[in-house]
Design a protein around this motif. Sequence first.
Motif, PDB file in Angstrom:
ATOM      1  N   UNK A  28       0.825  -1.210   0.000  1.00 35.64           N
ATOM      2  CA  UNK A  28       0.000   0.000   0.000  1.00 35.64           C
ATOM      3  C   UNK A  28       0.859   1.260   0.000  1.00 35.64           C
ATOM      4  N   UNK A  29       1.981   1.242   0.709  1.00 36.20           N
ATOM      5  CA  UNK A  29       2.889   2.389   0.691  1.00 36.20           C
ATOM      6  C   UNK A  29       3.488   2.593  -0.701  1.00 36.20           C
ATOM      7  N   UNK A  30       3.834   1.512  -1.387  1.00 35.28           N
ATOM      8  CA  UNK A  30       4.372   1.637  -2.747  1.00 35.28           C
ATOM      9  C   UNK A  30       3.341   2.258  -3.688  1.00 35.28           C
ATOM     10  N   UNK A  31       2.082   1.857  -3.542  1.00 40.58           N
ATOM     11  CA  UNK A  31       1.027   2.470  -4.356  1.00 40.58           C
ATOM     12  C   UNK A  31       0.858   3.952  -4.017  1.00 40.58           C
ATOM     13  N   UNK A  32       0.948   4.290  -2.737  1.00 37.21           N
ATOM     14  CA  UNK A  32       0.809   5.686  -2.336  1.00 37.21           C
ATOM     15  C   UNK A  32       1.975   6.527  -2.853  1.00 37.21           C
ATOM     16  N   UNK A  33       3.181   6.003  -2.793  1.00 33.46           N
ATOM     17  CA  UNK A  33       4.350   6.742  -3.299  1.00 33.46           C
ATOM     18  C   UNK A  33       4.238   6.903  -4.815  1.00 33.46           C
ATOM     19  N   UNK A  34       3.780   5.864  -5.516  1.00 28.61           N
ATOM     20  CA  UNK A  34       3.594   5.973  -6.967  1.00 28.61           C
ATOM     21  C   UNK A  34       2.564   7.052  -7.295  1.00 28.61           C
ATOM     22  N   UNK A  35       1.509   7.154  -6.483  1.00 33.64           N
ATOM     23  CA  UNK A  35       0.521   8.203  -6.700  1.00 33.64           C
ATOM     24  C   UNK A  35       1.133   9.574  -6.466  1.00 33.64           C
ATOM     25  N   UNK A  36       1.957   9.711  -5.434  1.00 35.64           N
ATOM     26  CA  UNK A  36       2.596  11.011  -5.175  1.00 35.64           C
ATOM     27  C   UNK A  36       3.508  11.417  -6.328  1.00 35.64           C
ATOM     28  N   UNK A  37       4.225  10.477  -6.887  1.00 33.90           N
ATOM     29  CA  UNK A  37       5.081  10.772  -8.042  1.00 33.90           C
ATOM     30  C   UNK A  37       4.223  11.200  -9.230  1.00 33.90           C
TER      31      UNK A  37
END
Length: 90
Positions: free
Chosen positions: A7-16
């Motif tokens: 879930x953190x990886x998905x959130x970081x990808x969204x921030x990028x």
Amino acid sequence: MLTVIVLWLLAVAWLVANGMFAEKPSPQYRRRRSLLAWMFLGGCAGALGGLAGPAFSLPGAIFGAVAAGFVARSLVPLRKPDPGVETTTT
């Protein structure tokens, strides 16, 4: 713990993707940002659904993210640039 990492990886990808959209507000980056937001929400819903069974939180998060991504692809319109408009891809 692995569920939280997914879930953190998905959130970081969204921030990028959100930062890329802020730099160049093109439909391509808007679509990518929307897809990642849907995938994050699907992953959260899948993880919560997976908590009902023992040790199914991680597979639930992955399945929810993939399913939400497929659903969002059909819901988020793909806008192609107008003819004659120069686009840059880097």
